[in-house]
Scaffold this motif. Structure first.
Motif, mmCIF file in Angstrom:
data_model
loop_
_atom_site.group_PDB
_atom_site.id
_atom_site.type_symbol
_atom_site.label_atom_id
_atom_site.label_comp_id
_atom_site.label_asym_id
_atom_site.label_seq_id
_atom_site.Cartn_x
_atom_site.Cartn_y
_atom_site.Cartn_z
ATOM 1 N N GLU A 25 25.824 24.560 47.423
ATOM 2 C CA GLU A 25 26.884 25.495 47.794
ATOM 3 C C GLU A 25 26.632 26.908 47.283
ATOM 4 O OE1 GLU A 25 28.604 21.358 47.366
ATOM 5 O OE2 GLU A 25 26.986 22.572 46.544
ATOM 6 N N ASP A 26 25.846 27.034 46.232
ATOM 7 C CA ASP A 26 25.502 28.368 45.730
ATOM 8 C C ASP A 26 24.191 28.886 46.317
ATOM 9 O OD1 ASP A 26 23.942 26.526 44.414
ATOM 10 O OD2 ASP A 26 24.387 27.236 42.386
ATOM 11 N N ARG A 27 23.695 28.173 47.365
ATOM 12 C CA ARG A 27 22.483 28.596 48.066
ATOM 13 C C ARG A 27 22.656 28.401 49.579
ATOM 14 N NH1 ARG A 27 17.781 25.851 44.155
ATOM 15 N NH2 ARG A 27 18.188 27.178 42.313
ATOM 16 N N LEU A 28 23.789 28.781 50.083
ATOM 17 C CA LEU A 28 24.084 28.587 51.506
ATOM 18 C C LEU A 28 23.142 29.431 52.362
ATOM 19 C CD1 LEU A 28 27.989 28.716 51.388
ATOM 20 C CD2 LEU A 28 26.563 26.679 51.616
ATOM 21 N N PRO A 29 22.458 28.810 53.329
ATOM 22 C CA PRO A 29 21.436 29.522 54.107
ATOM 23 C C PRO A 29 21.955 30.098 55.423
ATOM 24 C CG PRO A 29 21.246 27.194 54.550
ATOM 25 C CD PRO A 29 22.438 27.361 53.608
ATOM 26 N N PHE A 30 23.143 30.692 55.397
ATOM 27 C CA PHE A 30 23.752 31.187 56.628
ATOM 28 C C PHE A 30 23.867 32.708 56.591
ATOM 29 C CE2 PHE A 30 25.498 26.931 55.784
ATOM 30 C CZ PHE A 30 25.054 26.270 56.915
ATOM 31 N N ALA A 31 23.793 33.297 57.769
ATOM 32 C CA ALA A 31 23.865 34.759 57.876
ATOM 33 C C ALA A 31 25.271 35.252 57.584
ATOM 34 C CB ALA A 31 23.437 35.194 59.276
ATOM 35 N N ASP A 32 25.368 36.497 57.214
ATOM 36 C CA ASP A 32 26.674 37.113 56.985
ATOM 37 C C ASP A 32 27.540 37.007 58.237
ATOM 38 O OD1 ASP A 32 25.480 37.792 54.634
ATOM 39 O OD2 ASP A 32 25.654 39.957 54.876
ATOM 40 N N HIS A 33 28.826 36.763 58.030
ATOM 41 C CA HIS A 33 29.818 36.754 59.112
ATOM 42 C C HIS A 33 29.493 35.704 60.180
ATOM 43 C CE1 HIS A 33 30.234 41.304 57.997
ATOM 44 N NE2 HIS A 33 30.690 40.499 57.039
ATOM 45 N N ILE B 102 35.952 28.314 56.651
ATOM 46 C CA ILE B 102 35.159 27.428 55.794
ATOM 47 C C ILE B 102 36.121 26.453 55.136
ATOM 48 C CG2 ILE B 102 33.687 27.226 53.754
ATOM 49 C CD1 ILE B 102 32.615 30.003 54.310
ATOM 50 N N ILE B 103 35.788 25.171 55.220
ATOM 51 C CA ILE B 103 36.563 24.139 54.535
ATOM 52 C C ILE B 103 35.611 23.392 53.611
ATOM 53 C CG2 ILE B 103 37.954 22.063 54.757
ATOM 54 C CD1 ILE B 103 38.886 23.023 57.465
ATOM 55 N N ASN B 104 35.948 23.391 52.327
ATOM 56 C CA ASN B 104 35.120 22.713 51.338
ATOM 57 C C ASN B 104 35.956 21.633 50.658
ATOM 58 O OD1 ASN B 104 34.032 22.092 48.644
ATOM 59 N ND2 ASN B 104 32.506 23.652 49.099
ATOM 60 N N VAL B 105 35.466 20.393 50.719
ATOM 61 C CA VAL B 105 36.201 19.265 50.147
ATOM 62 C C VAL B 105 35.406 18.645 49.002
ATOM 63 C CG1 VAL B 105 37.370 17.095 50.628
ATOM 64 C CG2 VAL B 105 37.125 18.777 52.450
ATOM 65 N N ALA B 106 35.929 18.796 47.788
ATOM 66 C CA ALA B 106 35.512 17.999 46.627
ATOM 67 C C ALA B 106 34.081 18.244 46.159
ATOM 68 C CB ALA B 106 35.707 16.507 46.926
ATOM 69 N N THR B 107 33.583 19.485 46.242
ATOM 70 C CA THR B 107 32.240 19.742 45.726
ATOM 71 C C THR B 107 32.182 20.869 44.697
ATOM 72 O OG1 THR B 107 31.394 21.452 47.262
ATOM 73 C CG2 THR B 107 31.394 19.171 48.053
ATOM 74 N N LEU B 108 33.141 21.769 44.687
ATOM 75 C CA LEU B 108 33.005 22.981 43.886
ATOM 76 C C LEU B 108 33.044 22.729 42.382
ATOM 77 C CD1 LEU B 108 35.166 25.518 45.942
ATOM 78 C CD2 LEU B 108 32.668 25.389 45.796
ATOM 79 N N ASP B 109 33.561 21.595 41.946
ATOM 80 C CA ASP B 109 33.632 21.330 40.503
ATOM 81 C C ASP B 109 32.276 21.007 39.898
ATOM 82 O OD1 ASP B 109 33.962 18.885 42.093
ATOM 83 O OD2 ASP B 109 34.033 17.876 40.153
ATOM 84 N N SER B 110 31.248 20.754 40.732
ATOM 85 C CA SER B 110 29.926 20.424 40.200
ATOM 86 C C SER B 110 28.840 21.359 40.731
ATOM 87 C CB SER B 110 29.570 18.965 40.516
ATOM 88 O OG SER B 110 29.551 18.741 41.920
ATOM 89 N N VAL B 111 29.220 22.592 41.043
ATOM 90 C CA VAL B 111 28.256 23.598 41.498
ATOM 91 C C VAL B 111 27.758 24.383 40.281
ATOM 92 C CG1 VAL B 111 27.972 25.690 42.879
ATOM 93 C CG2 VAL B 111 29.306 23.792 43.765
ATOM 94 N N ASP C 97 26.489 27.484 40.067
ATOM 95 C CA ASP C 97 26.956 28.878 40.066
ATOM 96 C C ASP C 97 28.206 28.966 40.931
ATOM 97 O OD1 ASP C 97 27.326 31.590 40.065
ATOM 98 O OD2 ASP C 97 25.435 32.086 41.069
ATOM 99 N N LEU C 98 29.349 28.647 40.347
ATOM 100 C CA LEU C 98 30.590 28.650 41.126
ATOM 101 C C LEU C 98 30.963 30.055 41.598
ATOM 102 C CD1 LEU C 98 32.978 27.271 42.386
ATOM 103 C CD2 LEU C 98 34.120 27.271 40.141
ATOM 104 N N PRO C 99 30.899 31.095 40.753
ATOM 105 C CA PRO C 99 31.162 32.437 41.285
ATOM 106 C C PRO C 99 30.225 32.799 42.429
ATOM 107 C CG PRO C 99 31.155 32.459 38.881
ATOM 108 C CD PRO C 99 30.656 31.123 39.288
ATOM 109 N N GLY C 100 28.959 32.428 42.304
ATOM 110 C CA GLY C 100 28.011 32.707 43.387
ATOM 111 C C GLY C 100 28.341 31.945 44.655
ATOM 112 N N ALA C 101 28.786 30.688 44.508
ATOM 113 C CA ALA C 101 29.149 29.892 45.682
ATOM 114 C C ALA C 101 30.342 30.503 46.409
ATOM 115 C CB ALA C 101 29.456 28.457 45.260
#
Length: 288
Positions: A96-104, A109-118, A120-124
Motif C-alpha cells: 500500500e505504500d508502493r502503489l504503482p498507479f498514475a496520479d489522478h 479508493i476503498i481499503n479494507v483491513a490492511t492499513l494497520d500493518s503497512v 509507511d502509513l503516512p506514505g500509503a
C-alpha cells in the motif's frame, strides 16, 4: 531491504505477503471481520450523493465489494500484498505504500483491513491522495489499538519473564486522524466501532486472526509460541470464561473518510468544534 537513507521498517514485507496469501487460502476474502468492515463501508458510500466511475479496491474483502460496486456501474481495480488474491481478481500485487498507479487514476479508493500493518502509513495515505482525482473519496477501515486486549494479556501471563512480541503495535484513532490531516485529505472524518466477541475456543480466536492475515510479521522478530506457552495461553483463556464457557474479546474497528482536495469543497470546521458529522461529510454535492 531498507534504503540506507530511508526509515527503519517495522514489518517484514515478504512475511506479510505470505500471511496474506495464507489468509486468502483460508477464507477467500470472506473472513467475518473483513465482511463487517466491507458492509459498513458500503453503507457509508451509499450516503454519498454523487457518482463514481473508477475505484481502487485494496484488501481481500474486495471480492464482495467488487460485485456491489459493479452493480453501481463503478469500474474496479483490485490490489493487495497477496499474490493469490490479486491474481484471483486480475488485479495488482503491491504494498500500500508502493502503489504503482498514475496520479489522478481513480475517483474512489476503498481499503479494507490492511492499513494497520503497512510499513509507511503516512506514505500509503499520501499515495492514496495522489492517485485520487480532485474531489475523489477515500474510505478505509482497519483494526485499531483497542483490540485483542484479552489475548494480549493472556500471552503476557503465559510467557512470564520471557515476553516476546506476537501482536504488532496498532494505531489509535487520534493518530489516524492526525495522519489524514497531515497528508492533506480534505474534510477528514475518523470514527470507530467496538465489536464485543465471545469465544468458546482459544483456537477459534487464533483462527479468526489468521483468516484476516494476522500474525507476527514484525521484522526480525519471529519468535513463535512454544507448545508450553500455547497450552498456558489456552488455559488462561478458559479461566477468563463466563458461566456459559465463553471468553470475551474486543475488536476496535477504525473508519477513515477523506476527500482529495478541490477548490470548490466546503471548508472543514476547526478541529474539535464538532460542526461536521460523518453523514454531512459524505452527503456532499459533487464539485464541478
Amino acid at each position: 531491504m531498507n534504503s540506507k537513507n530511508g526509515p527503519t521498517e517495522l514489518f517484514d514485507r515478504e512475511r506479510r505477503r505470505r500471511f496474506r496469501d495464507r489468509a486468502y487460502r483460508r477464507s477467500h476474502g470472506k473472513d467475518f471481520m473483513g465482511q463487517i468492515m466491507s458492509e459498513e463501508l458500503l453503507d457509508r458510500l451509499s450516503l454519498v450523493k454523487r457518482d463514481f466511475n473508477r475505484c481502487l479496491l485494496i484488501g481481500q474483502a474486495g471480492h464482495n465489494l467488487r460485485s456491489a460496486l459493479n452493480d453501481l456501474n463503478i469500474e474496479t481495480v483490485a490490489a493487495d500484498a497477496s499474490f493469490m488474491f490479486a491474481h484471483s481478481l486480475n488485479g495488482v500485487q503491491c504494498d500500500e505504500d508502493r502503489l504503482p498507479f498514475a496520479d489522478h487514476s481513480f475517483d474512489l479508493i476503498i481499503n479494507v483491513a490492511t492499513l494497520d500493518s503497512v510499513n509507511d502509513l503516512p506514505g500509503a495515505l499520501a499515495l492514496a491522495r495522489r492517485i485520487l482525482k480532485p474531489d475523489g473519496l477515500l474510505l478505509a477501515s482497519f483494526i485499531g489499538a483497542e483490540s485483542l486486549t484479552t489475548l494480549k494479556s493472556i500471552l503476557m501471563q503465559a510467557e512470564g519473564d520471557r515476553v516476546s512480541v506476537h501482536i504488532h503495535p496498532q494505531i489509535d484513532i487520534r493518530t489516524a486522524g492526525d495522519l489524514m490531516t497531515r497528508v492533506g485529505f480534505a474534510l477528514p472524518v475518523i470514527d470507530s466501532d467496538c465489536l464485543r466477541l465471545r469465544y468458546a475456543s482459544f483456537d477459534k480466536l487464533v483462527s479468526d486472526i489468521r483468516d484476516m492475515g494476522g500474525g507476527n510479521m514484525l521484522k526480525d522478530q519471529i519468535s513463535s509460541l512454544s507448545r508450553d506457552v500455547y497450552r498456558q495461553a489456552k488455559l488462561g483463556f478458559h479461566k477468563k470464561a463466563a458461566d456459559d464457557g465463553k471468553t470475551s474479546e474486543q475488536i476496535e474497528l477504525i473508519y477513515l473518510c477523506g476527500w482529495a482536495p478541490h477548490p470548490d469543497q466546503p471548508v472543514a470546521a476547526r478541529r474539535g468544534s464538532g460542526q461536521m458529522s460523518l453523514k454531512d461529510a459524505l452527503n456532499k454535492p459533487a464539485a464541478d
